[in-house]
Scaffold this active site. Structure first.
Site, mmCIF file in Angstrom:
data_model
loop_
_atom_site.group_PDB
_atom_site.id
_atom_site.type_symbol
_atom_site.label_atom_id
_atom_site.label_comp_id
_atom_site.label_asym_id
_atom_site.label_seq_id
_atom_site.Cartn_x
_atom_site.Cartn_y
_atom_site.Cartn_z
ATOM 1 N N ALA A 67 37.173 40.522 35.602
ATOM 2 C CA ALA A 67 36.491 39.223 35.615
ATOM 3 C C ALA A 67 37.416 38.124 35.136
ATOM 4 O O ALA A 67 38.301 38.348 34.310
ATOM 5 C CB ALA A 67 35.260 39.278 34.716
ATOM 6 N N GLY A 68 37.221 36.931 35.667
ATOM 7 C CA GLY A 68 37.939 35.757 35.189
ATOM 8 C C GLY A 68 38.988 35.254 36.153
ATOM 9 O O GLY A 68 39.326 34.077 36.136
ATOM 10 N N ASN A 116 44.066 32.861 26.545
ATOM 11 C CA ASN A 116 43.262 31.842 27.231
ATOM 12 C C ASN A 116 42.070 31.438 26.381
ATOM 13 O O ASN A 116 41.536 32.226 25.610
ATOM 14 C CB ASN A 116 42.825 32.339 28.614
ATOM 15 C CG ASN A 116 41.478 33.027 28.577
ATOM 16 O OD1 ASN A 116 40.430 32.369 28.630
ATOM 17 N ND2 ASN A 116 41.484 34.351 28.423
ATOM 18 N N PHE A 120 34.597 29.701 30.004
ATOM 19 C CA PHE A 120 33.653 29.881 31.130
ATOM 20 C C PHE A 120 33.540 28.643 32.023
ATOM 21 O O PHE A 120 32.432 28.167 32.305
ATOM 22 C CB PHE A 120 32.245 30.249 30.639
ATOM 23 C CG PHE A 120 32.107 31.588 29.988
ATOM 24 C CD1 PHE A 120 33.069 32.566 30.115
ATOM 25 C CD2 PHE A 120 30.964 31.885 29.236
ATOM 26 C CE1 PHE A 120 32.920 33.816 29.515
ATOM 27 C CE2 PHE A 120 30.797 33.122 28.635
ATOM 28 C CZ PHE A 120 31.785 34.084 28.766
ATOM 29 N N ASN A 182 28.430 39.927 29.986
ATOM 30 C CA ASN A 182 29.568 39.603 29.127
ATOM 31 C C ASN A 182 29.037 39.116 27.782
ATOM 32 O O ASN A 182 28.485 38.024 27.685
ATOM 33 C CB ASN A 182 30.432 38.534 29.799
ATOM 34 C CG ASN A 182 31.654 38.180 28.976
ATOM 35 O OD1 ASN A 182 31.877 38.744 27.909
ATOM 36 N ND2 ASN A 182 32.446 37.245 29.464
ATOM 37 N N SER A 185 33.256 37.449 25.264
ATOM 38 C CA SER A 185 34.308 36.427 25.355
ATOM 39 C C SER A 185 34.425 35.716 24.008
ATOM 40 O O SER A 185 33.414 35.343 23.413
ATOM 41 C CB SER A 185 33.979 35.407 26.443
ATOM 42 O OG SER A 185 34.830 34.290 26.274
ATOM 43 N N ASN A 187 35.598 32.799 23.612
ATOM 44 C CA ASN A 187 35.736 31.357 23.816
ATOM 45 C C ASN A 187 34.425 30.591 23.967
ATOM 46 O O ASN A 187 34.430 29.395 24.223
ATOM 47 C CB ASN A 187 36.631 31.094 25.036
ATOM 48 C CG ASN A 187 38.015 31.673 24.819
ATOM 49 O OD1 ASN A 187 38.608 31.495 23.768
ATOM 50 N ND2 ASN A 187 38.508 32.418 25.804
ATOM 51 N N THR A 188 33.303 31.300 23.856
ATOM 52 C CA THR A 188 32.006 30.620 23.796
ATOM 53 C C THR A 188 31.470 30.877 22.398
ATOM 54 O O THR A 188 31.181 32.029 22.058
ATOM 55 C CB THR A 188 31.037 31.174 24.871
ATOM 56 O OG1 THR A 188 31.556 30.827 26.158
ATOM 57 C CG2 THR A 188 29.645 30.591 24.731
ATOM 58 N N LYS A 220 30.043 44.417 28.885
ATOM 59 C CA LYS A 220 31.473 44.250 28.602
ATOM 60 C C LYS A 220 31.665 43.899 27.127
ATOM 61 O O LYS A 220 31.098 42.921 26.641
ATOM 62 C CB LYS A 220 32.064 43.154 29.492
ATOM 63 C CG LYS A 220 33.573 43.012 29.287
ATOM 64 C CD LYS A 220 34.226 42.261 30.411
ATOM 65 C CE LYS A 220 35.713 42.100 30.209
ATOM 66 N NZ LYS A 220 36.346 41.346 31.279
ATOM 67 N N ASN A 249 37.293 43.290 26.673
ATOM 68 C CA ASN A 249 37.634 41.885 26.871
ATOM 69 C C ASN A 249 38.913 41.568 26.088
ATOM 70 O O ASN A 249 39.555 42.487 25.573
ATOM 71 C CB ASN A 249 36.463 41.016 26.384
ATOM 72 C CG ASN A 249 36.300 39.756 27.208
ATOM 73 O OD1 ASN A 249 37.293 39.067 27.483
ATOM 74 N ND2 ASN A 249 35.084 39.445 27.606
ATOM 75 N N GLY A 269 46.786 41.432 28.035
ATOM 76 C CA GLY A 269 48.082 41.953 28.457
ATOM 77 C C GLY A 269 48.588 43.070 27.561
ATOM 78 O O GLY A 269 47.812 43.723 26.855
ATOM 79 N N GLY A 296 45.721 45.524 29.336
ATOM 80 C CA GLY A 296 47.132 45.893 29.272
ATOM 81 C C GLY A 296 47.566 46.930 30.280
ATOM 82 O O GLY A 296 48.558 47.618 30.060
HETATM 83 C C1 LIG Z 1 42.778 33.638 32.000
HETATM 84 C C2 LIG Z 1 41.753 34.707 31.740
HETATM 85 C C3 LIG Z 1 40.406 34.437 31.983
HETATM 86 C C4 LIG Z 1 39.442 35.422 31.748
HETATM 87 N N1 LIG Z 1 38.130 35.149 32.006
HETATM 88 C C5 LIG Z 1 37.190 36.112 31.804
HETATM 89 C C6 LIG Z 1 35.824 35.872 32.101
HETATM 90 O O1 LIG Z 1 35.453 34.810 32.595
HETATM 91 N N2 LIG Z 1 34.939 36.866 31.855
HETATM 92 C C7 LIG Z 1 35.307 38.075 31.339
HETATM 93 O O2 LIG Z 1 34.452 38.944 31.151
HETATM 94 N N3 LIG Z 1 36.597 38.339 31.068
HETATM 95 C C8 LIG Z 1 37.537 37.396 31.290
HETATM 96 N N4 LIG Z 1 38.849 37.662 31.007
HETATM 97 C C9 LIG Z 1 39.202 38.976 30.415
HETATM 98 C C10 LIG Z 1 39.697 39.969 31.475
HETATM 99 O O3 LIG Z 1 38.700 40.258 32.415
HETATM 100 C C11 LIG Z 1 40.143 41.288 30.784
HETATM 101 O O4 LIG Z 1 39.016 41.887 30.186
HETATM 102 C C12 LIG Z 1 41.199 41.057 29.716
HETATM 103 O O5 LIG Z 1 42.111 40.050 30.097
HETATM 104 C C13 LIG Z 1 42.004 42.342 29.432
HETATM 105 O O6 LIG Z 1 42.644 42.838 30.587
HETATM 106 P P1 LIG Z 1 44.187 42.513 30.957
HETATM 107 O O7 LIG Z 1 45.008 42.886 29.761
HETATM 108 O O8 LIG Z 1 44.460 43.357 32.184
HETATM 109 O O9 LIG Z 1 44.253 41.067 31.237
HETATM 110 C C14 LIG Z 1 39.839 36.695 31.238
HETATM 111 C C15 LIG Z 1 41.190 36.946 31.003
HETATM 112 C C16 LIG Z 1 42.142 35.983 31.247
HETATM 113 C C17 LIG Z 1 43.590 36.293 30.976
#
Ligand SMILES: Cc1cc2nc3c(=O)[nH]c(=O)nc-3n(C[C@H](O)[C@H](O)[C@H](O)COP(=O)(O)O)c2cc1C
Length: 336
Positions: A67-68, A116, A120, A182, A185, A187-188, A220, A249, A269, A296
């Protein structure tokens, strides 16, 4: 050795501000989604099929888009053409909102990480439902499972969160193969409090009562839960017939980032890899609820680690930004 994306495309994208690069990519994939030849060209990146059935859904391979990346569901045909085994759009909120002020996405290439604090930004449940309706009408709906991730609007007080989730759930469920709630997050403000037992129980009960068609509902969660908090989340999920847990997340643990460069927000990451794998292992030890592992995944080894920890499916976000479309085939070579 660097792949073609890492050599030629990433330097161009990384010369731009992160959100501008994201916008450009989405604009390209959105346009490609409308043109059959373009979609066919994207299929060169597809990994060989490795079908899997879970939640009553058929996945052509176990690697999904997290997601995202496509919050508004504007490029579903392109993600499917690129070879994702499933695509999770969102987070979508009941009300359209613009999110936090820019800049709000930061790259840390030496750590293979992102921070980030988007907050939302999305077109809202009505806008996304309309777009998905048109996609279906035009006969361009992709052949892979589509998850829709929903969250709480910023302006909605935490105590009214359930009403907000229910609004989006009712509007979007017909388009979703599964719905992801979700509650994690960072950020909310206050959102993660919905992982607390009473609040989570209320939300899950309300969604379950509304879920007459028994669409798979997933939750999530954050990687920063304590062991006791995780127990409570699992209990609430089991009690309310939750189909699966998406772990995890982004994290609030920024210890991998030098203080001088740190930014408020969620970290994703490579530095998240171990934390999320540990949480997956903890869930699988304590429960039979299927887990989608995310956090990651950058290569075959980090993908295999999560599968060995017990994840049934995987998702990718940050790894795709750093490694590009060849990543899916590379991973499938290892995990097949
Ligand atoms: C720029 C950005 C925006 C994201 N937006 C959302 C989101 O809107 N909703 C959500 O559930 N997760 C969001 N995520 C989290 C990712 O879905 C994921 O759970 C998290 O980044 C860990 O995976 P990764 O290490 O492969 O990035 C966001 C991640 C990034 C980097």
């Amino acid at each position: 050795m660097k792949n073609g994306y890492e050599r030629f495309v990433r330097p161009l994208l990384f010369s731009l501000d992160a959100e501008t690069a994201h916008r450009l990519t989405i604009t390209f994939l959105r346009a490609a989604s409308k043109v059959d030849i373009a979609l066919r060209a994207l299929t060169v990146f597809q990994p060989p099929p490795k079908p899997k059935t879970i939640f009553g859904l058929n996945f052509p391979n176990p690697i999904g888009l997290a997601a995202g990346l496509d919050k508004n569901g504007v490029a579903l045909p392109a993600w499917a053409a690129l070879g994702f085994g499933f695509v999770e759009i969102g987070t979508v909120t009941a009300k359209q909102q613009s999110g936090n002020p820019r800049p709000r996405i930061f790259r840390f290439p030496e750590r293979q990480a992102l921070i980030n604090r988007l907050g939302f930004n999305n077109d809202g449940a009505d806008g996304v439902a309309e777009r998905l309706g048109k996609l279906r009408q035009r006969g361009r709906w992709p052949a892979v499972p589509i998850g829709i991730n929903i969250g709480k609007s910023q302006v909605t007080p935490l105590e009214d969160a359930t009403t907000d989730y229910l609004y989006s759930f009712r509007l979007l469920r017909d388009f979703a193969d599964y719905i992801a709630l979700n509650v994690s997050s960072p950020n909310t403000p206050g959102l993660r409090e919905l992982q607390q037992p009473a609040a989570l129980g209320n939300l899950l009960r309300a969604i379950r009562d509304e879920n007459r068609e028994q669409k798979p509902v997933l939750v999530k969660i954050a990687p920063d839960l304590s062991s006791n908090e995780l127990d409570a989340v699992i209990a609430a999920c089991e009690h309310n017939e939750v189909a699966g847990i998406i772990a995890t997340n982004t994290t609030l643990d920024h210890s991998a980032i030098p203080l001088s460069h740190d930014q408020p927000g969620g970290l994703s990451g490579a530095p998240l890899r171990e934390k999320s794998t540990t949480l997956i292992r903890d869930i699988v030890r304590r429960s039979r609820i299927p887990v989608i592992g995310v956090g990651g995944v950058f290569d075959g080894e980090s993908a295999l680690e999560k599968i060995e920890a017990g994840a049934q499916l995987l998702q990718i976000y940050t790894g795709y930004i750093y490694r590009g479309p060849q990543l899916l085939a590379e991973i499938m070579e290892t995990v097949s």
